[in-house]
Design a protein around this motif. Structure first.
Motif, PDB file in Angstrom:
ATOM      1  N   ALA A  78      -1.359 -15.657  -2.351  1.00  0.00           N
ATOM      2  CA  ALA A  78      -2.340 -15.955  -1.304  1.00  0.00           C
ATOM      3  C   ALA A  78      -3.197 -17.148  -1.727  1.00  0.00           C
ATOM      4  O   ALA A  78      -3.418 -18.080  -0.948  1.00  0.00           O
ATOM      5  CB  ALA A  78      -3.207 -14.731  -1.036  1.00  0.00           C
ATOM      6  N   SER A  79      -3.652 -17.140  -2.989  1.00  0.00           N
ATOM      7  CA  SER A  79      -4.523 -18.230  -3.429  1.00  0.00           C
ATOM      8  C   SER A  79      -3.740 -19.534  -3.536  1.00  0.00           C
ATOM      9  O   SER A  79      -4.245 -20.598  -3.180  1.00  0.00           O
ATOM     10  CB  SER A  79      -5.154 -17.886  -4.769  1.00  0.00           C
ATOM     11  OG  SER A  79      -4.176 -17.909  -5.778  1.00  0.00           O
ATOM     12  N   ALA A  80      -2.491 -19.436  -4.006  1.00  0.00           N
ATOM     13  CA  ALA A  80      -1.692 -20.656  -4.141  1.00  0.00           C
ATOM     14  C   ALA A  80      -1.418 -21.263  -2.773  1.00  0.00           C
ATOM     15  O   ALA A  80      -1.524 -22.479  -2.579  1.00  0.00           O
ATOM     16  CB  ALA A  80      -0.377 -20.345  -4.857  1.00  0.00           C
ATOM     17  N   ALA A  81      -1.101 -20.412  -1.797  1.00  0.00           N
ATOM     18  CA  ALA A  81      -0.864 -20.912  -0.444  1.00  0.00           C
ATOM     19  C   ALA A  81      -2.141 -21.543   0.101  1.00  0.00           C
ATOM     20  O   ALA A  81      -2.110 -22.597   0.747  1.00  0.00           O
ATOM     21  CB  ALA A  81      -0.400 -19.776   0.462  1.00  0.00           C
ATOM     22  N   PRO A 105     -13.113 -25.616  -4.533  1.00  0.00           N
ATOM     23  CA  PRO A 105     -11.853 -25.124  -3.951  1.00  0.00           C
ATOM     24  C   PRO A 105     -11.195 -24.037  -4.786  1.00  0.00           C
ATOM     25  O   PRO A 105     -10.659 -23.068  -4.233  1.00  0.00           O
ATOM     26  CB  PRO A 105     -10.971 -26.378  -3.908  1.00  0.00           C
ATOM     27  CG  PRO A 105     -11.895 -27.515  -3.932  1.00  0.00           C
ATOM     28  CD  PRO A 105     -13.107 -27.074  -4.681  1.00  0.00           C
ATOM     29  N   LEU A 106     -11.252 -24.174  -6.114  1.00  0.00           N
ATOM     30  CA  LEU A 106     -10.617 -23.159  -6.954  1.00  0.00           C
ATOM     31  C   LEU A 106     -11.358 -21.836  -6.818  1.00  0.00           C
ATOM     32  O   LEU A 106     -10.742 -20.775  -6.671  1.00  0.00           O
ATOM     33  CB  LEU A 106     -10.591 -23.612  -8.426  1.00  0.00           C
ATOM     34  CG  LEU A 106      -9.974 -22.586  -9.391  1.00  0.00           C
ATOM     35  CD1 LEU A 106      -8.553 -22.243  -8.972  1.00  0.00           C
ATOM     36  CD2 LEU A 106      -9.975 -23.113 -10.815  1.00  0.00           C
ATOM     37  N   PHE A 107     -12.687 -21.905  -6.829  1.00  0.00           N
ATOM     38  CA  PHE A 107     -13.471 -20.679  -6.695  1.00  0.00           C
ATOM     39  C   PHE A 107     -13.135 -19.974  -5.384  1.00  0.00           C
ATOM     40  O   PHE A 107     -12.923 -18.762  -5.339  1.00  0.00           O
ATOM     41  CB  PHE A 107     -14.966 -21.012  -6.748  1.00  0.00           C
ATOM     42  CG  PHE A 107     -15.839 -19.789  -6.751  1.00  0.00           C
ATOM     43  CD1 PHE A 107     -15.867 -18.954  -7.856  1.00  0.00           C
ATOM     44  CD2 PHE A 107     -16.610 -19.470  -5.644  1.00  0.00           C
ATOM     45  CE1 PHE A 107     -16.660 -17.829  -7.858  1.00  0.00           C
ATOM     46  CE2 PHE A 107     -17.401 -18.328  -5.640  1.00  0.00           C
ATOM     47  CZ  PHE A 107     -17.433 -17.513  -6.751  1.00  0.00           C
ATOM     48  N   LEU A 108     -13.040 -20.776  -4.316  1.00  0.00           N
ATOM     49  CA  LEU A 108     -12.711 -20.205  -3.006  1.00  0.00           C
ATOM     50  C   LEU A 108     -11.305 -19.608  -3.027  1.00  0.00           C
ATOM     51  O   LEU A 108     -11.063 -18.529  -2.471  1.00  0.00           O
ATOM     52  CB  LEU A 108     -12.811 -21.310  -1.947  1.00  0.00           C
ATOM     53  CG  LEU A 108     -13.274 -20.834  -0.573  1.00  0.00           C
ATOM     54  CD1 LEU A 108     -14.629 -20.163  -0.688  1.00  0.00           C
ATOM     55  CD2 LEU A 108     -13.330 -22.004   0.391  1.00  0.00           C
ATOM     56  N   ALA A 109     -10.378 -20.299  -3.700  1.00  0.00           N
ATOM     57  CA  ALA A 109      -9.001 -19.803  -3.784  1.00  0.00           C
ATOM     58  C   ALA A 109      -8.974 -18.460  -4.515  1.00  0.00           C
ATOM     59  O   ALA A 109      -8.227 -17.552  -4.135  1.00  0.00           O
ATOM     60  CB  ALA A 109      -8.120 -20.816  -4.508  1.00  0.00           C
ATOM     61  N   PHE A 237      -3.830 -17.069 -12.593  1.00  0.00           N
ATOM     62  CA  PHE A 237      -2.491 -17.290 -13.149  1.00  0.00           C
ATOM     63  C   PHE A 237      -1.735 -18.332 -12.328  1.00  0.00           C
ATOM     64  O   PHE A 237      -1.085 -19.224 -12.870  1.00  0.00           O
ATOM     65  CB  PHE A 237      -1.741 -15.960 -13.170  1.00  0.00           C
ATOM     66  CG  PHE A 237      -0.351 -16.043 -13.706  1.00  0.00           C
ATOM     67  CD1 PHE A 237      -0.121 -16.094 -15.069  1.00  0.00           C
ATOM     68  CD2 PHE A 237       0.741 -16.068 -12.850  1.00  0.00           C
ATOM     69  CE1 PHE A 237       1.166 -16.182 -15.577  1.00  0.00           C
ATOM     70  CE2 PHE A 237       2.032 -16.152 -13.353  1.00  0.00           C
ATOM     71  CZ  PHE A 237       2.243 -16.206 -14.711  1.00  0.00           C
ATOM     72  N   ALA A 238      -1.840 -18.209 -10.989  1.00  0.00           N
ATOM     73  CA  ALA A 238      -1.103 -19.121 -10.107  1.00  0.00           C
ATOM     74  C   ALA A 238      -1.532 -20.560 -10.330  1.00  0.00           C
ATOM     75  O   ALA A 238      -0.733 -21.488 -10.182  1.00  0.00           O
ATOM     76  CB  ALA A 238      -1.324 -18.728  -8.648  1.00  0.00           C
ATOM     77  N   HIS A 239      -2.818 -20.760 -10.681  1.00  0.00           N
ATOM     78  CA  HIS A 239      -3.307 -22.119 -10.891  1.00  0.00           C
ATOM     79  C   HIS A 239      -3.227 -22.526 -12.349  1.00  0.00           C
ATOM     80  O   HIS A 239      -3.876 -23.479 -12.771  1.00  0.00           O
ATOM     81  CB  HIS A 239      -4.750 -22.248 -10.394  1.00  0.00           C
ATOM     82  CG  HIS A 239      -4.857 -22.130  -8.914  1.00  0.00           C
ATOM     83  ND1 HIS A 239      -4.897 -20.927  -8.256  1.00  0.00           N
ATOM     84  CD2 HIS A 239      -4.884 -23.079  -7.947  1.00  0.00           C
ATOM     85  CE1 HIS A 239      -4.970 -21.133  -6.958  1.00  0.00           C
ATOM     86  NE2 HIS A 239      -4.961 -22.413  -6.735  1.00  0.00           N
TER      87      HIS A 239
END
Lengths: 320, 301
Positions: A78-81, A105-109, A237-239
């Motif tokens: 979900a966060s990667a998308a 943006p990362l925090f929001l992701a 992890f995704a990021h």
């Protein structure tokens, strides 16, 4: 201990302290450690988050989930998308951006990942109304596998090829802050009225129900909170590294359970210890490359026989 | 229509293998309340034991014969029965009085141990299982084609299942097993040697898993040390689906899983194959929380 009144100033100060500390450790680790050790520290932090959150369901509430990797997968994808499809439009921040501009943006992701996973946790928690023990366990396992296969069949997130093009924005500071946040939230939760309700369900569900604890609501809540933090860990992890569903097989769920049980069911400090030991142990055994997993499994069996309650049991270490 | 019957035939053959593995899960669970995670790996060891037996006795390839195949089957079953007893004695017995989760983690440890020892001893690359029985195609009515291997799988499975049922219901040891499953401490007070019964249970369950391993070697001749993971999980799901602790339940659960997997492969997409088992499981458990044939035991206060 006497309950202290909530103080906004104190909380803010603590948060700032944690963030500065995480940032400091990250800088220091980047200076003195080689990339390999730095990576192990990051993975360690992620595993700490996973073990702590699973402990809320398995150790503290006394339910039995073996689908934690599924929540991690939901959060990760979900966060990667979100980062790949929404962030460039919302923030005008492309995948190649770096530095302070990617922090928001990362925090929001992370929040997106955590929330998506929490929603999944709600859905998975619902069967706990009807199912107990091993039957609940196998449903959570099934859920984890269904999620994995479903993601494998979504082409927009890469399917079986893996999700390429997710920018690597996570560093040790983020992971440490995440692990600290998980620990502090769970610790405070445990000391609260609600924490006692979770523990009551673990000790005796029927007695808790008889004393007026809405057991179903608390069980579902435990799943939702645990799923949220597992989702955030998945998002981090995704990021951080290459994203593929192979990272979220049921072996990953098992790995996290082993961390929780080894550390001591219901002990938060134990989960941190268990996650750290079990992340470091296979690396420490690298000198015996071919046999290291054999040694690992034997150690696991011996530890369970010698200390069935885990390293710390139900205690947090120190005073009892 | 022909397609449907073809997939059903394939599914029943594959489901029999799940059923054989599921029997071991359900027997051990019935007696110890332990999810024996290592069971899928015992099945893997069974396949490899048969592989080495077949090579040693020359029972494969050109010199294949029915007695040779039976000998290999028997050898693998005995080897795995011993392995099962050994696992129980060394790993599970010391944690029997600990919490169930401790026992579960121990079982996971044993599973990892067997897999990694397998990788070390047998090697990571797949091995080709020798042909114990020369393959032949059998044409059934309606254009359905099955191999004689698939028929063998079903026949051997049925024989083993009937044998097991007779053993449990008609012999004194079987009666003792049912008593231990019903209430271990009470059985012990009645003079039943609980430890010996548990040992026998592990021996039988592991032997059945070994038989499943040999039968898989017949139909899907590629064997490797990690082959037990997925069938192990799915057989466990089959046992839960049928109602864990119930022997006919394990058989029904296994067949339902095998058939539904082949129907999904045939009519949807093979990528969904691993998910369908769990979808069916969740649906069944939501309607019947104790599985198809399981008894829902109310907790006494």
């Amino acid at each position: 201990m006497s309950p202290r009144r909530f103080s906004l100033a104190r909380s803010l100060l603590a948060t700032a302290g944690v963030l500065v500390l995480a940032w400091g450790i990250d800088r220091l680790a980047g200076q003195v450690l080689n990339p390999y050790l730095y990576r192990i520290l990051v993975l360690c932090g992620l595993n700490v988050m996973l073990a702590l959150s699973l402990n809320l369901v398995n150790g503290i509430t006394g339910q039995f989930s073996i689908g934690h990797a599924g929540f991690m997968a939901v959060g990760a994808y979900a966060s990667a998308a979100f980062t790949v499809y929404a962030v460039p439009r919302l923030f005008g921040v492309g995948p190649e951006a770096a530095g302070a501009v990617v922090m928001a943006p990362l925090f929001l992701a992370l929040l997106v990942g955590g929330s998506a996973s929490a929603l999944a946790g709600f859905v998975v928690g619902l069967p706990s109304m009807r199912l107990r023990g091993d039957y609940l366990a196998i449903v959570t396992l099934g859920f984890g596998e269904i999620i994995r296969v479903a993601i494998l069949n979504i082409d927009a997130v890469g399917g079986a090829r893996g999700f390429a093009g997710v920018p690597h924005r996570t560093d040790l500071a983020w992971v440490l802050a995440g692990a600290a946040a998980t620990f502090l939230v769970l610790r405070n939760l445990l000391r609260s009225y609600h924490g006692r309700a979770f523990l009551a369900i673990r000790e005796d569900e029927i007695a808790a129900e008889a004393l007026g604890v809405p057991t179903t609501r608390y069980k579902v809540t435990a799943f939702v909170i645990a799923a949220f933090f597992a989702g955030v860990a998945g998002a981090l992890f995704a990021h951080y590294t290459y994203l593929h569903t192979n990272s979220f097989t049921f072996m990953k769920s098992i790995e996290v359970i082993v961390m929780v049980v080894l550390g001591g069911m219901g002990s938060l400090v134990g989960s941190i210890l268990g996650a750290t030991v079990l992340t470091a142990l296979p690396e420490a055994l690298r000198f015996a490359s071919a046999e290291r997993l054999i040694i690992y499994s034997v150690l696991l069996i011996v530890l369970m026989i010698a200390r069935p309650q885990g390293i710390l049991g139900k205690t947090e270490g120190g005073r009892r | 229509m022909q397609e449907l019957f073809q997939q059903l035939a394939n599914g029943i053959a594959w489901g029999s293998i799940y059923a054989l593995i599921a029997l071991g899960y359900t027997m051990v669970y019935g007696i110890l309340r332990l999810i024996n995670f290592a069971h899928g790996d015992v099945y893997m060891v069974g396949a490899f034991a048969a592989y080495y037996f077949a090579i040693a006795t020359g029972a494969g390839g050109a010199t294949a014969s029915l007695p040779g195949a039976l000998l290999v089957l028997l050898g693998a079953m005995v080897a795995c029965a011993l392995l099962g007893v050994l696992i129980e004695f060394l790993a599970y017995r010391p944690v029997r009085r600990s919490s169930r989760l401790t026992a579960l983690i121990t079982a996971i440890g044993v599973s990892l141990f067997l897999e990694n020892v397998g990788l070390r001893v047998f090697g990571a690359d797949p091995k080709f299982f020798p042909q114990l029985i020369p393959p032949r195609r059998i044409h059934l009515a309606g254009g359905v084609v099955v191999t004689n291997h698939q028929v063998t799988v079903v026949v051997v499975s049925i024989l083993l299942m009937v044998g097991l049922t007779l053993f449990i219901h008609r012999t004194k040891t079987g009666k003792a097993m049912r008593a231990v499953a019903f209430h271990r401490d009470a059985a012990s007070l009645m003079g039943i040697p609980v430890n010996r019964i548990i040992t026998i249970t592990f021996a039988i369950g592991s032997a059945l898993a070994a038989a499943a391993g040999v039968l898989v070697g017949l139909t899907n001749p590629k064997i490797e040390p990690l082959m037990g993971i997925m069938p192990g999980i799915k057989a466990f799901v089959a046992a839960v689906l049928g109602g864990i602790g119930s022997i006919p339940g394990a058989v029904i659960g296994g067949l339902v899983m095998g058939v539904s997997e082949y129907l999904v492969v045939g009519y949807l997409s093979s990528t969904y194959r691993d998910a369908i088992a769990f979808i069916i499981l969740i649906l069944v458990l939501l309607i019947r929380p104790a599985g198809l044939l399981g008894r829902n035991v109310a907790e006494k206060v």
